[in-house]
Design a protein around this motif. Structure first.
Motif, short mmCIF file in Angstrom:
data_model
loop_
_atom_site.label_atom_id
_atom_site.label_comp_id
_atom_site.label_asym_id
_atom_site.label_seq_id
_atom_site.Cartn_x
_atom_site.Cartn_y
_atom_site.Cartn_z
N ASN A 194 0.83 -1.21 0.00
CA ASN A 194 0.00 0.00 0.00
C ASN A 194 0.86 1.25 0.00
OD1 ASN A 194 -2.52 1.28 -0.12
ND2 ASN A 194 -2.62 1.52 2.10
N TYR A 195 2.05 1.16 -0.65
CA TYR A 195 2.98 2.27 -0.84
C TYR A 195 3.58 2.77 0.47
CZ TYR A 195 0.02 2.22 -5.04
OH TYR A 195 -0.71 1.84 -6.15
N GLN A 196 3.72 1.87 1.46
CA GLN A 196 4.28 2.24 2.76
C GLN A 196 5.52 1.39 3.05
OE1 GLN A 196 2.65 4.88 4.50
NE2 GLN A 196 1.53 4.85 2.55
N SER A 197 6.51 2.01 3.70
CA SER A 197 7.72 1.29 4.11
C SER A 197 8.05 1.60 5.56
CB SER A 197 8.92 1.70 3.24
OG SER A 197 8.81 1.27 1.92
N LEU A 198 8.73 0.67 6.19
CA LEU A 198 9.39 0.89 7.48
C LEU A 198 10.88 0.82 7.23
CD1 LEU A 198 9.76 1.05 10.56
CD2 LEU A 198 9.47 -1.44 10.62
N ILE A 199 11.59 1.90 7.54
CA ILE A 199 13.04 1.94 7.37
C ILE A 199 13.69 1.95 8.73
CG2 ILE A 199 14.99 3.30 6.53
CD1 ILE A 199 13.24 4.24 4.25
N GLN A 200 14.54 0.97 8.97
CA GLN A 200 15.27 0.87 10.23
C GLN A 200 16.73 1.25 10.00
OE1 GLN A 200 14.38 -3.21 11.50
NE2 GLN A 200 12.83 -2.41 12.90
N VAL A 201 17.25 2.09 10.87
CA VAL A 201 18.64 2.54 10.81
C VAL A 201 19.37 1.99 12.03
CG1 VAL A 201 20.19 4.52 10.78
CG2 VAL A 201 18.01 4.62 9.56
N ASN A 202 20.46 1.29 11.79
CA ASN A 202 21.23 0.68 12.87
C ASN A 202 22.20 1.71 13.45
OD1 ASN A 202 22.63 -0.97 14.59
ND2 ASN A 202 23.37 -2.40 13.04
N THR A 203 21.99 2.09 14.69
CA THR A 203 22.83 3.12 15.32
C THR A 203 23.87 2.50 16.26
OG1 THR A 203 21.23 3.38 17.14
CG2 THR A 203 20.97 4.81 15.21
N GLU A 204 24.10 1.21 16.12
CA GLU A 204 25.06 0.52 17.00
C GLU A 204 26.46 1.10 16.85
OE1 GLU A 204 26.52 -4.08 17.93
OE2 GLU A 204 25.08 -3.65 16.34
N LEU A 205 26.84 1.45 15.60
CA LEU A 205 28.14 2.02 15.33
C LEU A 205 27.98 3.49 14.92
CD1 LEU A 205 29.78 -0.92 13.34
CD2 LEU A 205 30.12 -0.33 15.75
N PRO A 206 29.00 4.32 15.14
CA PRO A 206 28.90 5.73 14.76
C PRO A 206 28.59 5.89 13.28
CG PRO A 206 30.82 5.35 16.16
CD PRO A 206 30.29 4.00 15.79
N ILE A 207 27.82 6.93 12.94
CA ILE A 207 27.38 7.16 11.56
C ILE A 207 28.00 8.46 11.06
CG2 ILE A 207 25.39 7.54 10.07
CD1 ILE A 207 23.75 5.87 12.04
N SER A 208 28.74 8.38 9.97
CA SER A 208 29.39 9.56 9.42
C SER A 208 28.41 10.37 8.57
CB SER A 208 30.61 9.17 8.58
OG SER A 208 30.26 8.22 7.59
N ILE A 209 28.75 11.62 8.33
CA ILE A 209 27.84 12.57 7.70
C ILE A 209 27.42 12.14 6.30
CG2 ILE A 209 29.76 13.99 6.86
CD1 ILE A 209 26.29 15.26 8.06
N ASP A 210 28.30 11.50 5.54
CA ASP A 210 27.96 11.09 4.18
C ASP A 210 26.91 9.99 4.14
OD1 ASP A 210 30.37 9.69 5.26
OD2 ASP A 210 30.00 8.39 3.54
N ARG A 211 26.77 9.25 5.23
CA ARG A 211 25.81 8.14 5.26
C ARG A 211 24.37 8.63 5.30
NH1 ARG A 211 26.16 3.92 3.32
NH2 ARG A 211 25.22 2.58 4.90
N ALA A 212 24.14 9.88 5.65
CA ALA A 212 22.76 10.39 5.71
C ALA A 212 22.12 10.39 4.33
CB ALA A 212 22.76 11.80 6.30
N ILE A 213 22.81 10.97 3.34
CA ILE A 213 22.29 10.96 1.98
C ILE A 213 22.29 9.54 1.42
CG2 ILE A 213 22.82 11.63 -0.40
CD1 ILE A 213 21.37 13.79 1.12
N ASP A 214 23.36 8.79 1.70
CA ASP A 214 23.43 7.40 1.22
C ASP A 214 22.19 6.62 1.63
OD1 ASP A 214 25.84 7.74 0.01
OD2 ASP A 214 27.02 6.68 1.52
N LEU A 215 21.88 6.66 2.91
CA LEU A 215 20.76 5.85 3.43
C LEU A 215 19.41 6.44 3.03
CD1 LEU A 215 22.08 4.86 6.97
CD2 LEU A 215 22.20 3.57 4.84
N ALA A 216 19.30 7.76 3.02
CA ALA A 216 18.04 8.38 2.64
C ALA A 216 17.68 8.05 1.19
CB ALA A 216 18.10 9.89 2.84
N CYS A 217 18.69 8.07 0.32
CA CYS A 217 18.47 7.72 -1.08
C CYS A 217 18.30 6.22 -1.25
CB CYS A 217 19.64 8.20 -1.94
SG CYS A 217 19.60 9.94 -2.39
N HIS A 218 19.22 5.46 -0.69
CA HIS A 218 19.23 4.01 -0.91
C HIS A 218 17.96 3.34 -0.37
CE1 HIS A 218 21.33 0.06 -1.38
NE2 HIS A 218 20.47 -0.28 -0.45
#
Length: 406
Positions: free
Chosen positions: A197-221
């Motif tokens: 129904n055009y809905q997603s659940l996106i989970q982000v693993n915060t176990e390890l530090p996340i660098s600034i470039d990963r924000a766009i990477d994950l948002a797009c991917h």
């Protein structure tokens, strides 16, 4: 073909009863799932039924319609991958390359250590100092880590920008959306669970530090124009408009995953061509994260070199899964040649344990998608055509072998 498609969906669901994690998403008729749960067929029976369906598809008269032909090829190859997955579960031993060909319809190139060392030598000059290169790179990255209390704000901004750029070129159905959860103790960095129904659940693993470039990477991917858009377009155009129920189920260990992961990674460059990503992050995301934007150019110069090490993960997985090195050696190899810090390298090896040759879908998939779209005129110099070809790919049942440019 619709009857075959229904049998295929039920067969995927049946294997999912025996192989946790095999069914990544299902939003088809609930009664089909209930029917399968009551029957619980054995692996041998699942394999026989798959073989029968492949034969039935082969006996169908050829179609002059391209989409119908692609549909038949897709169903047949997905069923072959299902057979291979059953074989693996029953104990059949395959090499890394044999498994990736059987499951994902593709084999990644092999690179010697010297291939990665050439890149590392360039990085060594870019990051002078004492200690190992891996440690110098990790020290360099630390100042580009998103503070935990700013993580959600950074992701929210990144998602909004990725969505805005995507919607300028792709008409998405009314009401499409996704929600984000932050989790820990996972073998992956992020995951999109498509709900239908055009809905997603996106989970982000915060176990390890996340660098600034990963924000766009994950948002797009994971989101726009990646997995969320891919699944949304399949549901809209193939399931709802054409009635092709086979796309209401997503078997993870199948050729579909190479298209999904490859398009999600390439979608980052479609949404942010040329220098647009660096410009956006310097002016928007760096300030939100509280990171000095004057250091962005050097950071992305370094990251550009690190990106050239992407196939190092494939080599570590290939050697590990082929039994040439053990888990500890695989982690050490990743630390040396992929510049992974020890904890991230251990997480990566856990990913190999769980998903095995799936790793080829990210980098080889991206390269195949890029070459395919560029061969059809979707180049950097023609961004509108690139978006058009990208959307067509995401809305079609094309296989990895069908992306190869001759």
């Amino acid at each position: 073909m619709n009857d075959i498609a229904e049998s295929y969906v039920k067969l995927v669901l049946a294997l999912g009863q025996r192989d946790p994690g095999y069914v990544d998403a299902y939003y088809g008729p609930p009664q089909w799932k209930s029917e399968v749960e009551r029957s619980t067929p054995e692996l041998a029976g699942i394999s026989r039924t798959a073989a029968d369906l492949i034969s039935e598809i082969a006996s169908q008269p050829p179609s002059s319609d391209e989409m119908d032909s692609l549909r038949a090829q897709y169903l047949s190859r997905q069923l072959q991958a299902l057979e291979a997955r059953v074989d693996i579960l029953q104990g059949k031993k395959m090499s890394f390359d044999e498994e990736s060909q059987a499951l994902y319809d593709a084999v990644a190139p092999t690179h010697p250590d010297s291939y990665f060392q050439t890149v590392l030598d360039k990085l060594d000059k870019e990051l002078p100092g004492k200690g190992s290169l891996a440690q110098r790179y990790e020290d360099f990255r630390k100042s580009f880590i998103i503070p935990p209390d700013r993580l959600d704000a950074v992701y929210t901004a990144a998602i909004a920008e990725c969505r805005s750029r995507t919607k300028q070129h792709i008409d998405l159905p009314q009401g499409e959306n996704f929600r984000v959860e932050y989790v820990t103790d996972k073998p992956w960095s992020a995951y999109n669970w498509y709900q239908g129904n055009y809905q997603s659940l996106i989970q982000v693993n915060t176990e390890l530090p996340i660098s600034i470039d990963r924000a766009i990477d994950l948002a797009c991917h994971e989101g726009y124009p990646g997995h969320h858009v891919y699944n949304t377009l399949l549901e809209e155009h193939l399931v709802n408009e054409r009635g092709w129920k086979e796309f209401s189920v997503y078997p993870l260990f199948s050729p579909q995953s190479l298209i999904a992961e490859g398009s999600a990674n390439y979608g980052i460059h479609v949404a942010f061509p040329g220098d647009e990503r660096v410009i956006y992050e310097k002016t928007k995301l760096f300030p939100i994260a509280g990171i000095d934007p004057s250091r962005a150019d050097r950071y992305y110069r370094v990251q550009g070199l690190v990106d050239q090490l992407s196939y190092a993960g494939n080599e570590a997985a290939r050697r590990y899964l082929n039994g040439e090195i053990d888990a500890s050696q695989a982690a050490q190899w990743l630390t040396r040649y992929a510049l992974s810090d020890p904890k991230r390298a251990e997480q990566r090896v856990r990913f190999f344990d769980t998903y095995r040759s799936y790793v080829i879908n990210y980098n080889l998939g991206k390269d195949l998608v890029r070459k395919y779209i560029e061969s059809r005129g979707g180049t950097t110099a023609n961004p509108d055509k690139r978006w058009d070809e990208f959307e067509k790919l995401l809305s079609s049942p094309r296989l990895p072998s069908g992306l190869k440019v001759h």
